[in-house]
Design a protein around this motif. Structure first.
Motif, PDB file in Angstrom:
ATOM      1  N   SER A  39     -34.367 -67.524  97.693  1.00  0.00           N
ATOM      2  CA  SER A  39     -35.823 -67.711  97.648  1.00  0.00           C
ATOM      3  C   SER A  39     -36.430 -66.911  98.784  1.00  0.00           C
ATOM      4  CB  SER A  39     -36.176 -69.173  97.907  1.00  0.00           C
ATOM      5  OG  SER A  39     -35.792 -69.977  96.857  1.00  0.00           O
ATOM      6  N   ALA A  40     -37.754 -66.900  98.833  1.00  0.00           N
ATOM      7  CA  ALA A  40     -38.462 -66.264  99.945  1.00  0.00           C
ATOM      8  C   ALA A  40     -38.287 -67.130 101.196  1.00  0.00           C
ATOM      9  CB  ALA A  40     -39.931 -66.150  99.601  1.00  0.00           C
ATOM     10  N   MET A  41     -38.385 -66.492 102.371  1.00  0.00           N
ATOM     11  CA  MET A  41     -38.211 -67.223 103.630  1.00  0.00           C
ATOM     12  C   MET A  41     -39.323 -68.260 103.819  1.00  0.00           C
ATOM     13  SD  MET A  41     -37.385 -63.995 106.134  1.00  0.00           S
ATOM     14  CE  MET A  41     -37.063 -64.945 107.634  1.00  0.00           C
ATOM     15  N   THR A  44     -43.257 -68.278 102.879  1.00  0.00           N
ATOM     16  CA  THR A  44     -43.755 -66.942 102.555  1.00  0.00           C
ATOM     17  C   THR A  44     -44.580 -66.896 101.273  1.00  0.00           C
ATOM     18  OG1 THR A  44     -41.828 -65.995 103.631  1.00  0.00           O
ATOM     19  CG2 THR A  44     -43.049 -64.543 102.164  1.00  0.00           C
ATOM     20  N   THR A  45     -44.098 -67.549 100.205  1.00  0.00           N
ATOM     21  CA  THR A  45     -44.812 -67.452  98.923  1.00  0.00           C
ATOM     22  C   THR A  45     -46.214 -68.068  99.053  1.00  0.00           C
ATOM     23  OG1 THR A  45     -42.656 -67.688  97.883  1.00  0.00           O
ATOM     24  CG2 THR A  45     -44.564 -67.813  96.427  1.00  0.00           C
ATOM     25  N   ASP A  46     -46.300 -69.231  99.744  1.00  0.00           N
ATOM     26  CA  ASP A  46     -47.616 -69.856  99.962  1.00  0.00           C
ATOM     27  C   ASP A  46     -48.520 -68.924 100.762  1.00  0.00           C
ATOM     28  OD1 ASP A  46     -47.096 -72.250  98.673  1.00  0.00           O
ATOM     29  OD2 ASP A  46     -46.143 -73.133 100.445  1.00  0.00           O
ATOM     30  N   GLY A 133     -34.457 -64.391  93.724  1.00  0.00           N
ATOM     31  CA  GLY A 133     -34.808 -65.429  92.757  1.00  0.00           C
ATOM     32  C   GLY A 133     -36.242 -65.249  92.306  1.00  0.00           C
ATOM     33  N   PHE A 134     -36.670 -66.054  91.298  1.00  0.00           N
ATOM     34  CA  PHE A 134     -38.103 -66.224  90.999  1.00  0.00           C
ATOM     35  C   PHE A 134     -38.732 -65.061  90.232  1.00  0.00           C
ATOM     36  CE2 PHE A 134     -42.493 -66.424  93.264  1.00  0.00           C
ATOM     37  CZ  PHE A 134     -42.997 -67.406  92.428  1.00  0.00           C
ATOM     38  N   GLN A 135     -38.035 -63.902  90.135  1.00  0.00           N
ATOM     39  CA  GLN A 135     -38.692 -62.741  89.522  1.00  0.00           C
ATOM     40  C   GLN A 135     -37.840 -62.068  88.460  1.00  0.00           C
ATOM     41  OE1 GLN A 135     -37.873 -58.940  91.703  1.00  0.00           O
ATOM     42  NE2 GLN A 135     -38.486 -60.142  93.479  1.00  0.00           N
ATOM     43  N   GLY A 147     -42.459 -69.122  87.688  1.00  0.00           N
ATOM     44  CA  GLY A 147     -42.957 -70.472  88.015  1.00  0.00           C
ATOM     45  C   GLY A 147     -42.493 -70.891  89.394  1.00  0.00           C
ATOM     46  N   ARG A 148     -43.381 -71.619  90.120  1.00  0.00           N
ATOM     47  CA  ARG A 148     -43.059 -72.050  91.480  1.00  0.00           C
ATOM     48  C   ARG A 148     -41.750 -72.852  91.486  1.00  0.00           C
ATOM     49  NH1 ARG A 148     -46.692 -71.704  95.588  1.00  0.00           N
ATOM     50  NH2 ARG A 148     -44.732 -71.622  96.744  1.00  0.00           N
ATOM     51  N   GLY A 149     -40.931 -72.552  92.463  1.00  0.00           N
ATOM     52  CA  GLY A 149     -39.630 -73.227  92.549  1.00  0.00           C
ATOM     53  C   GLY A 149     -38.592 -72.633  91.612  1.00  0.00           C
ATOM     54  N   GLY A 150     -38.932 -71.477  91.006  1.00  0.00           N
ATOM     55  CA  GLY A 150     -38.112 -70.923  89.932  1.00  0.00           C
ATOM     56  C   GLY A 150     -36.793 -70.271  90.336  1.00  0.00           C
ATOM     57  N   SER A 151     -36.544 -70.113  91.638  1.00  0.00           N
ATOM     58  CA  SER A 151     -35.266 -69.481  92.025  1.00  0.00           C
ATOM     59  C   SER A 151     -34.063 -70.280  91.544  1.00  0.00           C
ATOM     60  CB  SER A 151     -35.185 -69.323  93.543  1.00  0.00           C
ATOM     61  OG  SER A 151     -36.199 -68.464  93.984  1.00  0.00           O
TER      62      SER A 151
END
Ligand code: ADP
Ligand code: ASP
Ligand code: MG
Length: 403
Positions: A39-41, A44-46, A133-135, A147-151
């Protein structure tokens, strides 16, 4: 083949990234092929979302995803560098480089296909493959997010495609608990939990796993092992219910504090009304959860339902249009709603579980606004400011601290 996912807190600082790198190299002594999803550190995403909001609240979905997907690029490359610095071989791959293809929508795209050829060839060279993750990417080669939490879901999809039988999810708690251990301090760690219970808990608000990751794990019979990235403690195994002797009626309690109730008043009691409203909402992918239709007076009804607050504006707009076309009296919104749910496969064979839940809430002076049930869960919509208290009361009443 080992597939591991490290969440935002687990890669939240350079120190933590270095310790994850060391852990991976330890693991490589046992499993030759290791794929790691990150995931992002930290936040970071927020933070990236906040940057966008400083310009507009309605950005182009394509550019929105182009930005919010970038946190993972940084953590993946940093982790690869940390592994290399410790003398290991590693390569970071973005969703596109890893062959992760999604639907052509943004923010909530589903992964539809995986081309694992690049991953496999890097593994053959003895490298740890670190994947964002996530992308993923869509048919137009544009970056999408899932989607948030998607990793978690990225990791499970990779585990399925690479035929791993287990996917390890490293996070900031050491397993799945009877409820969020950050809210209820005497919550108990579960040694194992069934896919179905985990799917309900995740869908109803327990952040610890992305709901879709559990769904895909179940479909592909992949066990999920949820563990802490900071300790060696045993975690929680998410698996098929077989062999689990379930004597308890309730396995977990969870809240979602991001709900809203939309009510439409003064609708005629005639066939097709609910169908018209809910099919319009379904067309734009708005998930409606609890629904209640009550009679206001002769042949006049009120229909109320809950939606997640992030789709409230859109849902409200559509409901108002339908209300006007039905000559209804009006639409009201209550956006300070939480949903509290109890989940357990054991409740199938135990009568009185719902009654006990309502009684406990009643004794706590917590008013129930809407109710919905399935075979293995009961959810109640309540005032947001009573949600944490309700969680404590139900956790104690069902003796989850004694599991
Ligand atoms: P990550 O960044 O590793 O993906 P998340 O923040 O998404 O981690 O999920 C972990 C968090 O989920 C925990 O810190 C905890 O507060 C929360 N949580 C909610 N319900 C539960 C539960 N039943 N068991 C464990 N953690 C839970
Ligand atoms: N970084 C993304 C998020 O914050 C994905 C994830 O953490 O799983 O939602
Ligand atoms: Mg998460």
């Amino acid at each position: 083949m080992l597939v591991q996912k490290y969440g935002g807190t687990s890669v939240g600082s350079i120190e933590r990234i270095k310790s994850v790198a060391a852990r991976i190299l330890e693991n490589q002594k046992i499993a030759k092929d290791i794929v790691v999803v990150v995931s992002a550190m930290g936040d970071t995403t927020d933070d990236l979302i906040k940057l966008i909001k400083q310009i507009t609240t309605s950005p182009s979905p394509r550019e929105y995803d182009a930005i919010i997907s970038t946190g993972e690029n940084i953590s993946a490359a940093l982790l690869a560098i940390a592994i290399q610095t410790l003398g290991g071989k590693a390569i970071s791959l973005t969703g596109s480089q890893a062959g992760i293809y999604t639907e052509n929508i943004y923010s909530r795209a589903k992964i539809k296909e995986l081309d694992t050829s690049r991953i496999k060839s890097e593994l053959k060279e003895g490298k740890v493959v670190v994947i964002t993750g996530f992308q993923g990417i869509n048919d137009y080669n544009d970056v999408t997010t899932i989607g948030r939490g998607g990793s978690d879901t990225s990791a499970v999809v990779l585990a399925a495609a690479l035929k791993a039988s287990v996917c390890e999810i490293y996070t900031d708690v050491d397993g799945v608990y009877t409820t969020d251990p950050r809210i209820v301090t005497n919550a108990k760690k579960l040694k194992e939990i069934s896919y179905d219970e985990m799917l309900e808990l995740a869908s109803l608000g327990a952040k610890v796993l992305h709901p879709r990751s559990v769904e895909i794990a179940k479909e592909n019979k992949i066990k999920l092992y949820v563990k802490s990235s900071f300790s060696q403690d045993e975690g929680t195994l998410v698996k098929e219910a077989n062999n689990m002797e379930i004597i308890r009626p309730v396995t977990g309690v969870t809240i979602n504090e991001e709900e809203a109730i939309i009510s439409i008043f003064g609708v005629k009691d005639e066939p097709g009304v609910a169908g018209k409203l809910f099919s319009r909402l379904a067309e734009v992918n708005i998930n409606v959860d609890m629904i209640i239709q009550s009679s206001q007076e002769n042949n006049i009804n009120r229909i109320a339902f809950t939606v997640n607050r992030d789709v409230l504006d859109q849902a409200q707009e559509i409901t108002k249009e339908i209300a006007a076309s039905l000559n209804a009296d009006g639409v009201t919104i209550d956006n300070k709603i939480a949903k509290i749910s109890i989940v357990g496969v054991g409740m199938i064979s135990k009568p009185g579980v719902a009654a006990k839940m309502f009684e406990v809430l009643g004794k706590g002076k917590i008013n129930i606004k809407l109710i919905s049930t399935s075979e293995i869960k009961i959810s109640c919509a309540i005032e947001e400011n009573q949600a944490k208290e309700a969680l404590q009361l139900l956790h104690a009443a069902f003796e989850l601290d004694k599991i």
